[in-house]
Scaffold this active site. Sequence first.
Site, PDB file in Angstrom:
ATOM      1  N   GLU A  55      -1.413  -5.742   6.674  1.00  0.00           N
ATOM      2  CA  GLU A  55      -0.513  -6.772   7.183  1.00  0.00           C
ATOM      3  C   GLU A  55      -0.907  -7.199   8.592  1.00  0.00           C
ATOM      4  OE1 GLU A  55       2.201  -3.894   4.797  1.00  0.00           O
ATOM      5  OE2 GLU A  55       0.263  -3.855   5.842  1.00  0.00           O
ATOM      6  N   CYS A  78       5.195  -0.501   5.748  1.00  0.00           N
ATOM      7  CA  CYS A  78       5.735   0.720   6.332  1.00  0.00           C
ATOM      8  C   CYS A  78       6.863   0.391   7.307  1.00  0.00           C
ATOM      9  CB  CYS A  78       4.638   1.523   7.023  1.00  0.00           C
ATOM     10  SG  CYS A  78       3.787   0.662   8.361  1.00  0.00           S
ATOM     11  N   CYS A  87       4.708  -2.038   9.963  1.00  0.00           N
ATOM     12  CA  CYS A  87       4.260  -3.342   9.477  1.00  0.00           C
ATOM     13  C   CYS A  87       5.438  -4.237   9.130  1.00  0.00           C
ATOM     14  CB  CYS A  87       3.354  -3.155   8.260  1.00  0.00           C
ATOM     15  SG  CYS A  87       1.753  -2.439   8.676  1.00  0.00           S
ATOM     16  N   ALA A 165     -28.039  18.282 -20.676  1.00  0.00           N
ATOM     17  CA  ALA A 165     -29.349  18.857 -20.368  1.00  0.00           C
ATOM     18  C   ALA A 165     -29.930  19.454 -21.633  1.00  0.00           C
ATOM     19  CB  ALA A 165     -29.233  19.932 -19.291  1.00  0.00           C
ATOM     20  N   THR A 199     -23.844  23.253 -10.639  1.00  0.00           N
ATOM     21  CA  THR A 199     -24.566  21.993 -10.420  1.00  0.00           C
ATOM     22  C   THR A 199     -25.253  21.999  -9.058  1.00  0.00           C
ATOM     23  OG1 THR A 199     -23.031  20.757 -11.826  1.00  0.00           O
ATOM     24  CG2 THR A 199     -24.295  19.490 -10.231  1.00  0.00           C
ATOM     25  N   ARG A 210     -26.407   5.753  -2.412  1.00  0.00           N
ATOM     26  CA  ARG A 210     -27.716   5.226  -2.007  1.00  0.00           C
ATOM     27  C   ARG A 210     -27.961   3.877  -2.675  1.00  0.00           C
ATOM     28  NH1 ARG A 210     -28.152  10.444  -3.423  1.00  0.00           N
ATOM     29  NH2 ARG A 210     -29.146  10.035  -5.433  1.00  0.00           N
TER      30      ARG A 210
END
Length: 366
Positions: A55, A78, A87, A165, A199, A210
Amino acid sequence: MSARSDTRFMALALSLGRRGQGNTGSNPAVGCVIVKAGRIVGRGWTQPGGRPHAETQALAQAGSAAQGSTAYVTLEPCAHHGKTPPCAEALIDAKVARVVVALQDSDPRVDGAGIARLEKAGIDVETGVCADEAEADLTGFLLRTEQGRPLVTLKLASSFDGRIATGTGESQWITGPEARRVVHAMRVRHDAVMVGGGTARHDDPSLTVRGLGVDHQPARVVVSRRLDVPLLGNLARTAREIPVLLCHGRDADPMLQKTWADLGAHLVSCAARGSQLDPQDVLKQLGAYGLTRVFCEGGSALAAALIEADLVDRLVGFTAGVAIGAEGLPNIGALGLGKLSEAARFDLDAVRRIGPDICHEWRRAL
């Protein structure tokens, strides 16, 4: 404004709010559009770190044109004083005539108080426009507010027969580069990327975003009861540059804890359940840290633990047209089901082709 116009402008506010996903800290990723005489005079979304709020951004852009306008906000403004003024008060001071709110804020500090303040000031307030869409976008914030835990998106990339896998452990790459790029785009919309200790040991992942030119990175979370994560791996080498959170058991080696802390990692002590960490407590601790959206990328044991505990809110599958066979590693570990009626169910949201692969997205069944 007509109902059709309200829906159109709120849809724009929602799209703006999504720009902040994964980059607003514990604050909600909100969007705001200010419209006067059918023309957009201000737009804003929650900025990195959670401030300024949407806002405030939109009002600053609108300037004096905000007077007599309609403000479209994806979450109730808020009403409490935090690090910034409320806000709701900013909208009142700007003399807007009408505020359209998609979703009421369940945060006890707000929870209707923002709307009440606007109405008391003589501003016309309408709620519930695009509420379902707003709730979907803000689920992580709402879960942390109401249950103390972040939203969990579980991503599984597997062969046609559900393997991640081969029997020898080879997993790179089952899906194509197009799918991997989409995964990076999904990562950036979450506060953290999470994997299990297995993992981290076998793949030595960096868990970074990336190839998208983004200027921020999600935190990296590893769930490992014994804290047996490689001390010379990618996560250890970059822990001072990009946050690493290590969720470990209370019986983890104190020397390992000190070593990781010296490397710059944040240690998160979690309760155990049997031989594994309790996923409920793991998420509770991550919620206390301030995370609202977590993107889990496995492995199979962690995926099974989250599903068994009914903690998966969204499920994203990438399926490749390759068959590995029964000797391959399944994408979800043992769940101990005796009856099909006991299996977790998800509702299909979308299916799309990504290069040579299929992406299917699911949400928790109602």
